[in-house]
Design a protein around this motif. Structure first.
Motif, PDB file in Angstrom:
ATOM      1  N   LYS A 193       0.819  -1.209   0.051  1.00 14.57           N
ATOM      2  CA  LYS A 193       0.078   0.027   0.055  1.00 14.57           C
ATOM      3  C   LYS A 193       0.773   1.098  -0.065  1.00 14.57           C
ATOM      4  N   PRO A 194       0.511   2.128  -0.859  1.00 16.12           N
ATOM      5  CA  PRO A 194       1.179   3.484  -1.016  1.00 16.12           C
ATOM      6  C   PRO A 194       1.200   4.077   0.594  1.00 16.12           C
ATOM      7  N   LEU A 195       2.425   4.965   0.851  1.00 15.89           N
ATOM      8  CA  LEU A 195       2.441   5.626   2.149  1.00 15.89           C
ATOM      9  C   LEU A 195       1.357   6.527   2.294  1.00 15.89           C
ATOM     10  N   THR A 196       0.786   6.562   3.486  1.00 13.61           N
ATOM     11  CA  THR A 196      -0.237   7.673   3.821  1.00 13.61           C
ATOM     12  C   THR A 196       0.275   9.122   4.133  1.00 13.61           C
ATOM     13  N   PRO A 197      -0.211  10.110   3.969  1.00 19.61           N
ATOM     14  CA  PRO A 197       0.418  11.509   4.369  1.00 19.61           C
ATOM     15  C   PRO A 197       0.971  11.301   5.869  1.00 19.61           C
ATOM     16  N   GLU A 198       0.160  10.694   6.881  1.00 27.81           N
ATOM     17  CA  GLU A 198       0.633  10.580   8.068  1.00 27.81           C
ATOM     18  C   GLU A 198       1.777   9.669   8.179  1.00 27.81           C
ATOM     19  N   GLN A 199       1.865   8.612   7.155  1.00 24.65           N
ATOM     20  CA  GLN A 199       3.154   7.579   7.381  1.00 24.65           C
ATOM     21  C   GLN A 199       4.455   8.590   6.916  1.00 24.65           C
ATOM     22  N   ILE A 200       4.207   9.548   5.749  1.00 23.07           N
ATOM     23  CA  ILE A 200       5.120  10.280   5.224  1.00 23.07           C
ATOM     24  C   ILE A 200       5.685  11.186   6.192  1.00 23.07           C
ATOM     25  N   ALA A 201       4.900  11.888   6.823  1.00 19.78           N
ATOM     26  CA  ALA A 201       5.222  12.883   7.906  1.00 19.78           C
ATOM     27  C   ALA A 201       6.079  12.123   8.930  1.00 19.78           C
ATOM     28  N   SER A 202       5.713  11.011   9.530  1.00 17.93           N
ATOM     29  CA  SER A 202       6.244  10.304  10.444  1.00 17.93           C
ATOM     30  C   SER A 202       7.810   9.790  10.117  1.00 17.93           C
ATOM     31  N   MET A 203       7.887   9.467   8.598  1.00 19.26           N
ATOM     32  CA  MET A 203       9.025   9.193   8.088  1.00 19.26           C
ATOM     33  C   MET A 203       9.994  10.110   8.205  1.00 19.26           C
ATOM     34  N   LEU A 204       9.480  11.294   7.445  1.00 18.98           N
ATOM     35  CA  LEU A 204      10.286  12.453   7.476  1.00 18.98           C
ATOM     36  C   LEU A 204      10.895  12.773   8.787  1.00 18.98           C
ATOM     37  N   ALA A 205      10.171  12.743   9.952  1.00 16.45           N
ATOM     38  CA  ALA A 205      10.484  13.239  11.125  1.00 16.45           C
ATOM     39  C   ALA A 205      11.457  12.145  11.801  1.00 16.45           C
ATOM     40  N   ASP A 206      11.375  10.815  11.429  1.00 14.34           N
ATOM     41  CA  ASP A 206      12.378   9.902  11.871  1.00 14.34           C
ATOM     42  C   ASP A 206      13.740  10.041  11.047  1.00 14.34           C
ATOM     43  N   ALA A 207      13.564  10.392   9.794  1.00 12.37           N
ATOM     44  CA  ALA A 207      14.719  10.565   9.032  1.00 12.37           C
ATOM     45  C   ALA A 207      15.770  11.484   9.187  1.00 12.37           C
ATOM     46  N   ARG A 208      15.073  12.590  10.226  1.00 13.67           N
ATOM     47  CA  ARG A 208      15.986  13.659  10.679  1.00 13.67           C
ATOM     48  C   ARG A 208      17.434  12.916  11.343  1.00 13.67           C
ATOM     49  N   TRP A 327      15.904   0.077   6.888  1.00 12.45           N
ATOM     50  CA  TRP A 327      15.492   1.021   7.652  1.00 12.45           C
ATOM     51  C   TRP A 327      13.811   1.125   7.718  1.00 12.45           C
ATOM     52  N   MET A 328      13.226   1.381   6.681  1.00 14.61           N
ATOM     53  CA  MET A 328      11.643   1.296   6.508  1.00 14.61           C
ATOM     54  C   MET A 328      11.163   0.062   7.205  1.00 14.61           C
ATOM     55  N   LYS A 329      11.834  -1.239   7.020  1.00 15.72           N
ATOM     56  CA  LYS A 329      11.300  -2.488   7.549  1.00 15.72           C
ATOM     57  C   LYS A 329      11.577  -2.250   9.195  1.00 15.72           C
ATOM     58  N   GLY A 330      12.575  -1.730   9.780  1.00 17.82           N
ATOM     59  CA  GLY A 330      12.797  -1.457  11.150  1.00 17.82           C
ATOM     60  C   GLY A 330      11.670  -0.572  11.743  1.00 17.82           C
ATOM     61  N   ARG A 331      11.075   0.296  11.022  1.00 19.05           N
ATOM     62  CA  ARG A 331      10.192   0.950  11.393  1.00 19.05           C
ATOM     63  C   ARG A 331       8.734   0.499  11.281  1.00 19.05           C
ATOM     64  N   GLY A 332       8.477  -0.841  10.588  1.00 24.77           N
ATOM     65  CA  GLY A 332       7.374  -1.297  10.637  1.00 24.77           C
ATOM     66  C   GLY A 332       6.788  -1.392   9.177  1.00 24.77           C
ATOM     67  N   THR A 333       7.315  -0.705   8.026  1.00 20.48           N
ATOM     68  CA  THR A 333       7.075  -0.634   6.768  1.00 20.48           C
ATOM     69  C   THR A 333       7.786  -1.453   5.920  1.00 20.48           C
ATOM     70  N   ASP A 334       7.167  -2.804   5.535  1.00 19.73           N
ATOM     71  CA  ASP A 334       8.006  -3.352   4.611  1.00 19.73           C
ATOM     72  C   ASP A 334       7.937  -3.146   3.148  1.00 19.73           C
TER      73      ASP A 334
END
Length: 373
Positions: A193-208, A327-334
């Motif tokens: 499933k494509p990333l949701t806006p909430e998942q993208i925001a969370s990903m960018l925050a963690d990517a910092r 890294w994404m898998k470690g965050r729960g998104t495979d």
């Protein structure tokens, strides 16, 4: 020009066409062709066809050149025009698959059926042979995996171009790769499933907190490809105007190593609008990069890159590609790849609303900048 046929054996005729004297040598020149048939009328029709082609300049003399010989000659003529990655892919198609399976066939004897069967074989088994530049350890490797429809189509494109060149140089009359049935490309189905806006925001925050925050941010907010991101220079970025221009891309092959190349076409020299969140991040990133440069002193490699490996030198493109899915898998998104972030870019744009998208398109049409890519 005169022609006649002679019966040589019970089941064949020889067509002989007299072309008169060769002006350069003074000797008589003629063409002889054996045709396996007991039907004299069929042999006469073939003779008339040959004479007609000789009259209109379309006749192609038979050649002993094999498809393998021609593919190597054609590749040598093309390789200097190709980028390193494309050059490697052409060599793999020719050396690993075309030559082992079809290379022995004489060029003028190659039939559409030969090629169609070749595509069927590719759909059932992969490579045989060794590509130019392949590691010696892999020399005897046999990869029996079937090829995808897209890769089979790529082989078709390479073979078709080689045979079109053979037609151009009058080695064959027509291209036997024309009009063949190619495997259908499967309709795109989202395995993940494509990333949701909430998942993208969370990903960018963690990517910092990672070394790859800026590449991820550029992929999501600007829609840049991996090679465009890693080849981007500060001289191509105008933070005051909020724009960047794609002038070069970074690539890698085992033979060439890491290399920079000019953007492919004039259209690739696109100017992309940078959103405010990315402008602010790039300002902070540039300040941090300047501190690193001062600290490194003479050890700094001045490539002017926005994304470097820490000392100014280019990053290996496979580093982020291999790191990101883990890294994404470690965050729960495979199942999300770095290349797949371009899809996240579309989701990110939609989340900002139609008004923002219109502003970007208006900017694109008004200043020569590209729309979201």
């Amino acid at each position: 020009m005169r022609g006649h046929i002679e019966k040589r054996w019970s089941s064949s005729y020889t067509i002989i066409i007299d072309l008169g004297k060769d002006p350069s040598t003074g000797k008589r020149k003629r063409i002889a062709k054996n045709i396996a048939t007991e039907d004299r009328e069929l042999a006469e029709r073939e003779m008339r066809r040959m004479m007609s082609e000789l009259d209109d300049g379309t006749y192609v003399e038979p050649t002993a050149l094999t498809l393998g010989d021609w593919c190597r000659q054609w590749y040598d003529m093309q390789k200097d025009r190709l980028g390193p990655k494309t050059r490697r892919r052409y060599a793999e198609c020719i050396d690993l698959r075309l030559i082992p399976r079809l290379g022995h066939i004489r060029l003028d004897k190659l039939q559409p059926l030969h090629i169609q069967r070749f595509y069927v074989e590719l759909s059932r088994a992969g490579r045989t042979g060794k590509a130019n530049g392949a590691d010696k350890a892999d020399e005897d490797t046999q990869d029996a995996r079937p090829l995808s429809p897209g890769l089979i189509r790529y082989h078709h494109a390479v073979l078709y171009k080689a045979l079109e060149a053979a037609v151009k140089f009058r080695l064959i009359r027509q291209n036997p790769a024309s009009g063949l049935e190619l495997p259908k490309l499967p309709r795109w189905q989202a395995r993940v499933k494509p990333l949701t806006p909430e998942q993208i925001a969370s990903m960018l925050a963690d990517a910092r907190k990672t070394p790859y925050y800026i590449p991820i941010l550029l992929a999501v907010t600007c829609g840049l490809r991996r090679g465009e991101i890693l080849g981007l220079r500060w001289q191509d970025v105008d933070l005051e105007a909020g724009r960047l221009t794609i002038n070069q891309t970074l690539g890698y092959t085992p033979e060439e190593g890491i290399y920079m190349k000019d953007a492919k076409t004039d259209g690739s020299h696109a100017t992309v609008t940078i959103p405010p969140i990315t402008v602010d991040a790039l300002r902070a990133h540039r300040a941090e990069r300047n501190k690193r440069r001062l600290k490194k002193g003479e050890g700094w490699k001045d490539f002017d890159l926005v994304c470097d490996r820490g000392d100014g030198a280019p990053c290996h493109p496979d580093s982020i590609s291999s790191w990101f899915p883990k890294w994404m898998k470690g965050r729960g998104t495979d199942g999300i790849t770095f290349h797949g972030l371009r899809h996240a870019h579309a989701t990110w744009l939609i989340s900002l609303g139609l008004a923002y998208i219109r502003r970007r398109y208006k900017s694109a049409s008004g200043t020569g900048t590209s729309a979201p890519r």
